[in-house]
Design a protein around this motif. Sequence first.
Motif, PDB file in Angstrom:
ATOM      1  N   ALA A  81      -0.883  57.547  14.758  1.00 16.72           N
ATOM      2  CA  ALA A  81       0.489  58.046  14.610  1.00 16.72           C
ATOM      3  C   ALA A  81       1.018  58.623  15.920  1.00 16.72           C
ATOM      4  N   ALA A  82       0.188  59.338  16.674  1.00 19.96           N
ATOM      5  CA  ALA A  82       0.641  59.916  17.943  1.00 19.96           C
ATOM      6  C   ALA A  82       0.996  58.819  18.934  1.00 19.96           C
ATOM      7  N   VAL A  83       0.193  57.764  18.963  1.00 20.06           N
ATOM      8  CA  VAL A  83       0.469  56.644  19.866  1.00 20.06           C
ATOM      9  C   VAL A  83       1.762  55.948  19.439  1.00 20.06           C
ATOM     10  N   ARG A  84       1.898  55.727  18.156  1.00 21.70           N
ATOM     11  CA  ARG A  84       3.107  55.061  17.663  1.00 21.70           C
ATOM     12  C   ARG A  84       4.348  55.901  17.951  1.00 21.70           C
ATOM     13  N   SER A  85       4.260  57.192  17.725  1.00 23.50           N
ATOM     14  CA  SER A  85       5.385  58.086  17.985  1.00 23.50           C
ATOM     15  C   SER A  85       5.787  58.018  19.457  1.00 23.50           C
TER      16      SER A  85
END
Length: 111
Positions: A81-85
């Motif tokens: 999720a952090a990478v996608r964000s």
Amino acid sequence: MSAEAAADLDLALRALADGNRRAILRVIRSGPQPVGVIAERVSLSQQTTSHHLGVLRKAGLAAATRDGTRHLFAVEVDGLAAVRSYLDDFWPAKLAALKSAIESRDSDDRG
């Protein structure tokens, strides 16, 4: 972004920079798999696969559970999720530029 979140993102991006680790993630995204199956599917030794799984776990991209004597590894969705964000922040500007280019081309074609 907090310093801790930035450090987590850096770990994740470094982990994803390796093609073997991306291949491992493709194998485990369909469900938990033991090291032996993962190693076979990515054509690496179990020792090398275990090393890469350790890096993925440290980066928060993979999780391990026990099934009797076996360790099963699966994708850790929250870690991604952090990478996608981070990557999602790039899309609005790119999509706006693409939209503008297409609209400009369409108006030139009609003109």
